[in-house]
Design an enzyme around this catalytic site. Structure first.
Site, PDB file in Angstrom:
ATOM      1  N   ASP A 208       0.862  -1.179   0.000  1.00 28.79           N
ATOM      2  CA  ASP A 208       0.000   0.000   0.000  1.00 28.79           C
ATOM      3  C   ASP A 208       0.904   1.236   0.000  1.00 28.79           C
ATOM      4  OD1 ASP A 208      -2.142   1.661  -0.049  1.00 28.79           O
ATOM      5  OD2 ASP A 208      -3.102   0.914   1.765  1.00 28.79           O
TER       6      ASP A 208
HETATM    7  C1  BGC Z   1      -4.987   3.365   0.248  1.00 24.95           C
HETATM    8  C2  BGC Z   1      -5.237   2.304  -0.795  1.00 24.95           C
HETATM    9  C3  BGC Z   1      -5.165   2.916  -2.184  1.00 24.95           C
HETATM   10  C4  BGC Z   1      -3.819   3.594  -2.349  1.00 24.95           C
HETATM   11  C5  BGC Z   1      -3.592   4.199  -3.727  1.00 24.95           C
HETATM   12  C6  BGC Z   1      -3.760   4.185  -0.049  1.00 24.95           C
HETATM   13  O1  BGC Z   1      -3.644   5.280   0.791  1.00 24.95           O
HETATM   14  O2  BGC Z   1      -4.883   2.757   1.516  1.00 24.95           O
HETATM   15  O3  BGC Z   1      -6.480   1.706  -0.577  1.00 24.95           O
HETATM   16  O4  BGC Z   1      -5.376   1.935  -3.152  1.00 24.95           O
HETATM   17  O5  BGC Z   1      -3.713   4.624  -1.384  1.00 24.95           O
HETATM   18  O6  BGC Z   1      -4.375   5.309  -3.947  1.00 24.95           O
END
Ligand code: BGC
Length: 791
Positions: free
Chosen positions: A282
């Site tokens: 993530d």
């Molecule tokens: C979130 C994810 C997301 C990623 C990309 C993160 O902050 O936890 O769910 O896919 O950002 O935008």
């Protein structure tokens, strides 16, 4: 619908493997680290795209294109528009080894067409519907050149304070697993290499929703039993449905951050489940290993993450910066690096990108658009159609193509919690309506969090939807009454005046989009004070009140809102909010949603889930409960509205429960399920009203005695039936011993013979109750505990 896309579940393609071997033999360490690097487009802001969160590495457009040309970038995420992607892909194809880029995005509940938030859609209890909206989103996003979505979010959420419950399918293991698999099938369609399909990413692996105190990103500390029985099954279902990427979570579990968790990423995911795709961290989760305190610095963070099984870094830029040095110093083996790169390249192959790097990227209306599409489809026919979903199209999908589906799913996401005295539906010709509240009108606060690519002004608000459906729109008055979190000057007076003139008040209140989603935890899950004051003032007029709740989580309903005659949970319904609510309020359709999460009595009651354990001192139902039982002093230990609850416009009666384990299986009034047999469970549901309704019939089981404690109820199956006025339908379920499996004391899957309770029910706290006995293998014997392995 299309079968699951299991591109890598089948034996590996020798030609592609040979191609990957040849690439790996030629790639420098820097190019390999580049294949493990995903970043936001540098021109995101200039393109008017959603802002990337703070990035650890910032590049300007020219520098980013240079990086791509040097083979140092594997893909870009959340960059909208074909032009930017095309330019980036041209740069990739001008690189030494011509490895195409991946284009990823958070396509969570729609791309251009915005469907209800995933939690709302889960209230339909219809995974096929979710499969269709995922397909529609994939078709739209693929037409914008995307290959990959960071969805579905499959985290179980049992703490309503946590803001990200809105992105998942609620509190239940079975329901969430069905939705997880359906959404993967919808996104990936009939094969990743075909037009209109997106690579899916179940996230956030794992147990992200079990954050202490409901605070996003917080510590997770749970038993391996709970991890395996509650939090992992939806991921397993998603992997089995063919998902080929998984996103590792931000949180730690039992002291080890998920992104550095070898046991989870390599042990469970790869060795136990046979996952053949790649793991993406993530957003900067690799870098965060330093803040967690398991890595001394970023270089060590990269080593820990890669060695645990995190193949790709998202936005930190750290893999590119540190991996070559780590490998050169022998701290990360070449084999480990190559394996991570191989996994990414395999998925690029599965997506058909080596053959068609410009898939979906032809300029709109150009001759090339047709050519690109034609060549792609020549080798890979287009995805098969799903009802209400447009066919993949080069150069974009018609804006209107998914309107009907959006309206249907919005309607079916709404849950009618109460309807005292059959206040609803309203008479569209005669009723004078005061629509009051901060969510009454205006094209905002309709989509919910994570609708990054929505077109502003497209969603239809409640007032517009009602007006268009009313015979005489002058009978509708619309008054905001207050802002979402603050009073408005003269607001209450105007709302009360409108209420006095009306036959019924529709109170559109709830949470803003910014109150749920990432980093949006709330300590107090009640309605903001200004809105409660509005509700009380309007209720004091004595006019019948219908609450239209806008929400991204279960709320603790109090005062005039709780006492309202009718309450509809409307979540964030997206584009078709107004028309869908008009369909329901005026009785064109009966509400049919069921809660995928329990609504608590009070904020202090969360976390709460219906499938809790009995304890040694279970409190009887009702309030107050006796002393020295598992209770609260000041509220009932039961939900205000239970998981599975939801009404339609006609009462449905449950009758004539029958359990049958086959000939001779009934002893002394108790049905028997033979070890290798089946138990047929039948009940009749009768529409006792004068309108057609859809009933979701739920089957729950409780294991009365086992070697480890079991929940007071667990959902095992559900079925939706349509009931015409007065109609009775027999509903049948089949239970097998595998449905009764759980983890024994040694954490191995087991089934234990013995007594079980069973309910055929309209919710987790109601229903017809029966009992049956699971016999041991080969047992003619009667009751008596026997242990048996191998479910
Ligand atoms: C979130 C994810 C997301 C990623 C990309 C993160 O902050 O936890 O769910 O896919 O950002 O935008």
């Amino acid at each position: 619908m299309a079968a699951a896309a299991t591109a890598l579940a089948s034996p590996l393609d020798p030609q592609r493997e040979a191609h990957i071997d040849a690439l790996l033999a030629r790639m420098t360490l820097e190019e390999k680290a580049g294949q493990l690097t995903l970043e936001a487009p540098a021109d995101n802001a200039a393109l008017g795209n959603p802002p990337a969160q703070p990035s650890a590495e910032r590049a300007d457009v020219r520098e980013q294109l240079d990086h791509i040309r040097a083979g140092l970038v594997s893909g870009l995420f959340n960059g909208v528009g074909v032009a930017g992607k095309r330019r980036a892909q041209e740069a990739a194809m001008a690189s030494r080894l011509q490895i195409p880029l991946l284009f990823a995005a958070d396509v969570i509940h729609g791309f251009r067409t915005i469907f209800p938030v995933p939690l709302g859609e889960a209230a339909s209890w219809d995974p096929l519907l979710a499969e269709r909206t995922a397909r529609a989103a994939a078709v739209e996003a693929a037409a914008d050149g995307f290959h990959w979505t960071f969805a579905p979010m499959v985290d179980i959420a049992r703490d309503a304070r946590w803001g990200r419950g809105v992105e998942g399918a609620g509190e239940d293991v079975l329901l969430a697993s069905r939705f997880a698999a359906a959404r993967v099938r919808g996104f990936q369609g009939d094969g990743l290499g075909r037009d209109g399909n997106l690579l899916a990413t179940p996230k956030h692996f794992a147990a992200y929703g079990a954050a202490e105190g409901g605070i996003d990103y917080n510590t997770v500390d749970l038993s391996e039993r709970t991890l395996r029985e509650v939090y992992l099954p939806p991921f397993k279902a998603a992997v089995e449905a063919g998902a080929l990427s998984v996103m590792s979570a931000f949180n730690e579990i039992d002291g080890v951050p998920a992104t550095a968790n070898e046991a989870l990423l390599s042990g469970v995911l790869r060795r136990e489940w046979g996952f053949r795709g790649f793991v993406v961290a993530d957003y900067t989760a690799d870098a965060e290993l330093v803040s967690h305190g398991v890595a001394a610095d970023e270089r060590e963070a990269v080593r820990l993450a890669l060695q645990a099984g995190t193949d790709m870094a998202l936005q930190s830029g750290l893999y590119r910066r540190h991996l070559p040095g780590l490998v050169a110093a022998g701290e990360v083996s070449r084999a480990q690096l190559d394996e991570a790169v191989r996994r990414v390249l395999r998925v690029k192959h599965a997506l058909g990108l080596f053959e068609h790097p410009f898939r979906g990227l032809a300029p709109v209306g150009s001759a090339a658009a047709g050519a690109a599409s034609a060549s792609a489809s020549a080798s890979a026919p287009a995805a098969s159609a799903a009802p209400g979903v447009a066919q993949p199209a080069a150069g974009g999908v018609d804006r209107e193509a998914h309107r009907g589906l959006a309206r249907e799913v919005a309607r079916r996401s709404v849950v009618l919690l109460k309807n005292d005295g059959d206040l609803l539906p309203l008479n569209r010709a005669e009723t004078r309506i005061a629509l009051v509240g901060p969510f009454a009108g205006g094209p905002y606060e309709l989509n919910g969090p994570w609708s990054l690519f929505a077109q502003h002004g497209r969603a239809i608000p409640i007032d517009q939807g009602l007006r268009e459906a009313m015979a005489d729109p002058s009978r509708l008055s619309v008054v905001p009454g207050c802002a979402i979190e603050a009073p408005l000057p003269g607001g209450l007076e105007a709302a009360v005046a409108a209420a006095r003139q009306a036959d019924v008040v529709l109170l559109a209140i709830g949470e803003s989009e910014a109150m749920s989603g990432e980093s949006r935890s709330r300590a107090d899950i009640t309605l903001p004070r200004a809105q409660m004051a509005l509700a009380e003032a309007v209720a004091d007029t004595g006019k019948p009140l219908v609450v239209l709740l806008r929400n991204g989580r279960p709320l603790a309903l109090q005062g005039a809102v709780r006492e309202a005659r009718a309450i509809l949970v409307t979540w964030f319904l997206g584009d078709q909010t107004g028309p869908a609510l008009a369909d329901l309020l005026f009785g064109e359709h009966s509400p049919s949603g069921r809660l995928p999460v329990s609504f608590p009595q009070s904020p202090g009651q969360v976390p709460y889930a219906y499938a809790h354990k009995p304890t040694g001192r279970p409190a009887p139902a009702g309030y107050p409960a006796p002393d020295y039982t598992a209770r609260y002093l000041d509220t009932a230990h039961a939900p205000l509205y239970a998981f599975g609850h939801g009404l339609g416009y006609a009462p449905v009666r449950y009758e004539a429960l029958q359990l049958d384990g086959g000939a001779g299986s009934r002893g002394e009034g108790e049905a028997r399920l033979r070890w290798d047999g089946t138990l047929q469970v039948r009940a009749r549901v009768r529409n006792a009203g004068s309108r057609a309704v859809d009933e979701t019939v739920q089957l729950y089981v409780r294991d009365r005695v086992a070697s480890v404690t079991r929940p007071v109820r667990e959902l095992k199956a559900f079925q939706r039936v349509r009931l015409a006025p007065g109609q009775a339908v027999d509903v049948a379920f089949t239970l097998r011993r595998g449905d009764l499996a759980f983890l024994g004391r040694d954490l191995k899957t087991t089934v234990e013979p013995g007594a079980f309770d069973l309910w055929v029910a309209p919710s987790a706290v109601a229903g017809l109750q029966g009992r049956f006995w699971l016999e041991g293998p080969g047992a003619e014997a009667g009751p008596g505990r026997q242990e048996a392995r191998a479910p």
